[in-house]
Design a protein around this motif. Structure first.
Motif, PDB file in Angstrom:
ATOM      1  N   GLN A  37      -0.251   5.104   0.815  1.00 24.61           N
ATOM      2  CA  GLN A  37      -1.364   5.956   1.234  1.00 24.61           C
ATOM      3  C   GLN A  37      -1.035   7.406   0.913  1.00 24.61           C
ATOM      4  N   LEU A  92      -3.718   4.168  -2.212  1.00 23.14           N
ATOM      5  CA  LEU A  92      -4.968   4.359  -1.480  1.00 23.14           C
ATOM      6  C   LEU A  92      -5.190   5.834  -1.191  1.00 23.14           C
ATOM      7  N   GLN A  93      -6.281   6.388  -1.727  1.00 24.50           N
ATOM      8  CA  GLN A  93      -6.652   7.770  -1.429  1.00 24.50           C
ATOM      9  C   GLN A  93      -7.687   7.749  -0.300  1.00 24.50           C
ATOM     10  N   PRO A  94      -7.450   8.498   0.803  1.00 28.94           N
ATOM     11  CA  PRO A  94      -8.378   8.443   1.937  1.00 28.94           C
ATOM     12  C   PRO A  94      -9.821   8.739   1.550  1.00 28.94           C
ATOM     13  N   GLU A  98       3.794   4.305   3.269  1.00 28.59           N
ATOM     14  CA  GLU A  98       3.687   3.059   2.528  1.00 28.59           C
ATOM     15  C   GLU A  98       4.034   1.900   3.440  1.00 28.59           C
ATOM     16  N   ASN A 148     -10.769   5.831   4.074  1.00 31.12           N
ATOM     17  CA  ASN A 148      -9.858   4.801   3.585  1.00 31.12           C
ATOM     18  C   ASN A 148      -8.482   4.993   4.225  1.00 31.12           C
ATOM     19  N   SER A 149      -7.922   3.914   4.733  1.00 29.97           N
ATOM     20  CA  SER A 149      -6.588   3.996   5.319  1.00 29.97           C
ATOM     21  C   SER A 149      -6.001   2.605   5.429  1.00 29.97           C
ATOM     22  N   ILE A 150      -4.677   2.552   5.592  1.00 29.31           N
ATOM     23  CA  ILE A 150      -4.011   1.275   5.813  1.00 29.31           C
ATOM     24  C   ILE A 150      -4.509   0.648   7.108  1.00 29.31           C
ATOM     25  N   PHE A 170       0.829  -1.207   0.000  1.00 34.93           N
ATOM     26  CA  PHE A 170       0.000   0.000   0.000  1.00 34.93           C
ATOM     27  C   PHE A 170       0.862   1.254   0.000  1.00 34.93           C
TER      28      PHE A 170
END
Length: 670
Positions: free
Chosen positions: A180, A374-376, A187, A221-223, A178
């Motif tokens: 982010q 990944l875009q929050p 990452e 959205n997040s890790i 990922f």
């Protein structure tokens, strides 16, 4: 383990308990199915003339074929569970063909079906059932591999345990899983991500969360969100992603309906006042558990065990909790891997993870070993910047996201977007104008349009098996691993194709129904709602599709007055009910008008209560407080009465035409 030869299978069949009196010959065998042929003979049955083959012979045939398709045995040593056989017509002596197919793979229990027909093609009996697969060892023939396929359940790395919380490509190790973007860019590698997932699993055990317990997830959205999502399922618990955009009243309902024992959120203020469910912050939850030298094993699960509950809007206005099993998502990911070209991709995900679109993309990418950017939350300029900064090769999402991004013409001209080779959009139709704009902005990228539902999953259509190009705005042809039907208004079958389809398959327009192993289990805690699978095993989507003469499908609208706005279902009846609750509203009617970004947007017509001066802005705010933002009417028009149809119902066609006139341009949503 490789596929045995047909000779080896025939020998095993002949040594089994049935074939000495069945006399069946194996004519075809793959890792998913087997076909047997035999000469039928007269059997003394319940028929007065004793000239039909029925009863025990047919049941034995179907059992043998289905067991073969699941576990590669001759039947008998593996117990059969819940086998249901339907006798459609007697079988007369002559050539008989029976085919068993694997429908849903499993580690301990799998689902299969078999079909028996005369040589002329008429089906005489069908069976479907669940089979125990752990009690036997599949037939092996190491000296006669046909295609290197594996008979022992899933053949795909990362899916061995059957627990989809453990579905990762571990061979990727130090490769980045990922990246982010946004205010907290970072990452993480595959190894570190998996370690954190296991830490979440351990912490859940410390919190008293066990198998089958429901854990809610709320946040951008997040890790950390994804570590929790996979950790919950790896622990054998059930993940419940919840939209952070739900109004307070809806959020309270969902928390109660889901019976969540714990809430993990990115901010404390996500929870409604007076929330009684224990709460923990996502960013510290795994960290507080600490790392262990020995990682916990994934909890054992059966394919039918629930893995997640995804909430989708319903016509009643209350979101429906769609229960999805480990087996259903295992099958979805396996289908994705089977269709893969093997290349690794950098995939930008900006759609919310509580929605099937973004969530299924991430699940499939982690099994394959792709890198996920990944875009929050979606931001048009950040979306474009991420493509350039991270060498994104594939975009996924819903059409309004791309429509907004394409408005940033200055940024598009200044960025190097040449890395992009695939645009993959679904959940809503694309306009011809939007397709042209996408192709102009990304000339190196192929555009594919997908279709799926929360209830039936994202696997319904695929590219043509002969390599024919998919026409513009088509979702493709029927996927070979599912059944696809188009139904007339009275429920009659217009098209029936795909795996085992026996009906017509010409040009038609009708209600799309999908028969798939990816189907939902049930609606959670909604005794008022029946499981939406018909007697033939099809989910009737309510989406109107057209099939052309070459077998390609096109989304053309909704069967009822429900419409899709930006990938979300808007139910006019629910919006109308919210409007009528206002003391200044006597009657309300909601219709869609076209919108270049969202496809459609809701517009309301309202009859005021006598003597009230209710305003448009007041009613828009009223609905926003009670429903999801996408459902609120973008315009409210006042009228003294509604036009009526010949059956004395509100003529919504007339209102829709009037709404189009009053809104003037067909411009963007406001």
């Amino acid at each position: 383990m490789t596929l045995p030869s047909i000779a080896t299978i025939q020998k095993a069949l002949d040594n089994g308990p049935y074939n000495q009196w069945l006399g069946a010959t194996v004519t075809e065998f793959t890792k998913d199915s087997i076909t047997l042929e035999l000469e039928g003979r007269v059997e003394m049955t319940n028929s007065q003339r004793g000239e039909v083959i029925h009863g025990g012979v047919i049941s034995a045939l179907l059992d043998v074929a289905a067991c073969f398709s699941v576990i590669g045995t001759a039947g008998g040593s593996a117990p059969t569970i819940d086998l249901a056989t339907h006798f459609l017509r007697p079988v007369t002596p002559g050539k008989i063909i029976v085919t068993g197919r694997l429908i849903k793979p499993g580690r301990s229990i799998a689902v299969a079906e078999a079909e028996l027909r005369n040589e002329g093609g008429k089906v005489a009996a069908i069976t479907r059932g669940t089979f125990a697969t752990s009690a036997v060892t599949p037939i092996e023939d190491g000296d006669s591999a046909e295609d290197g396929a594996d008979l022992s359940g899933s053949t795909i790395a990362g899916l061995e345990s059957g627990n989809i919380g453990d579905a990762f490509n571990r061979s990727r190790g130090d490769e980045i899983a990922f990246v982010q973007t946004g205010e907290n860019p970072r990452e993480i590698s595959y190894t570190n991500f998996i370690d954190n997932v296991c830490a979440v699993q351990a912490r859940l055990a410390n919190e008293g969360i066990g198998k089958g317990d429901h854990v809610a997830l709320i946040g951008l959205n997040s890790i950390e969100w994804l570590e929790a999502f996979f950790g919950i399922m790896r622990a054998g618990a059930v993940a419940v992603p919840i939209s952070h955009k739900f109004p307070v009243s809806v959020l309270q309902y969902v928390l109660e309906n889901s019976e969540s024992k714990l809430v993990l959120a990115d901010r404390a203020d996500r929870l409604p006042e007076g929330n009684a469910v224990p709460f923990r912050l996502l960013d510290s939850f795994a960290a507080e558990a600490g790392k262990k030298e020995e990682l916990p094993a994934p909890a054992p699960v059966d394919p039918a065990d629930p893995a997640m509950v995804l909430y989708t809007s319903g016509s009643t206005g209350k979101p429906k909790g769609v229960v999805r099993s480990h087996g259903s998502h295992l099958w979805i990911m396996e289908q994705g891997e089977k269709a893969s070209d093997g290349a690794f991709r950098s995939i930008l995900v900006a759609a919310p993870l509580y929605h099937m679109n973004g969530l299924a993309t991430v699940q499939g990418a982690l099994v394959h070993g792709d890198r996920i950017v990944l875009q929050p939350q979606f931001d048009a300029r950040g979306f474009l910047q991420a493509i350039a900064d991270h060498g994104v090769t594939k975009l996924t999402g819903v059409p309004p996201m791309m429509a907004l991004a394409l408005r940033e013409k200055d940024l598009i001209q200044s960025l190097d977007l040449s890395s992009l080779t695939e645009n993959f959009f679904g959940s809503a139709p694309l306009t011809e104008e939007l397709i042209a704009d996408i192709e102009a902005a990304f000339p190196n990228a192929k555009l594919a349009i997908s279709f799926g539902t929360t209830e039936s999953g994202p696997v319904a259509f695929s590219p043509h098996p002969d390599g024919r190009p998919t026409p513009k705005n088509s979702v493709g042809v029927a996927h070979p691993a599912v059944r696809v039907r188009l139904l007339d208004a009275d429920g009659s079958v217009l098209v029936d194709e795909g795996m085992g389809g026996k009906g017509p398959a010409g040009p038609a327009i009708g209600n799309l129904a999908v028969g798939s192993p990816a189907e939902l289990s049930l609606y959670l805690n909604r005794p008022d709602l029946a499981r939406p699978i018909d007697i033939d095993g099809f989910y009737r989507s309510g989406d109107l599709f057209r099939r052309d003469e070459d077998g390609f499908y096109y989304f053309t609208g909704r069967v009822d007055d429900m419409f899709v706005s930006g990938g979300e279902n808007v139910h006019p009846a629910a919006v109308e009910a919210a409007l009528v609750e206002h003391p200044g509203v006597r009657e309300a009617a909601v219709v869609p008008v076209a919108d270049e970004m969202k496809g459609a947007k809701p517009v309301a017509f309202v009859v005021r209560q006598d003597g009230t001066g209710t305003t448009e802005e007041e009613l828009k705010a009223w609905v926003l407080d009670r429903m999801e933002p996408y459902a609120h009417p973008r315009r409210v028009f006042f009228t003294d009465s509604f036009p009526l149809s010949g059956t004395n119902k509100v003529d919504k066609n007339a209102l829709a035409a009037r709404a189009a006139e009053l809104t003037g341009d067909q411009g963007a949503d406001s």
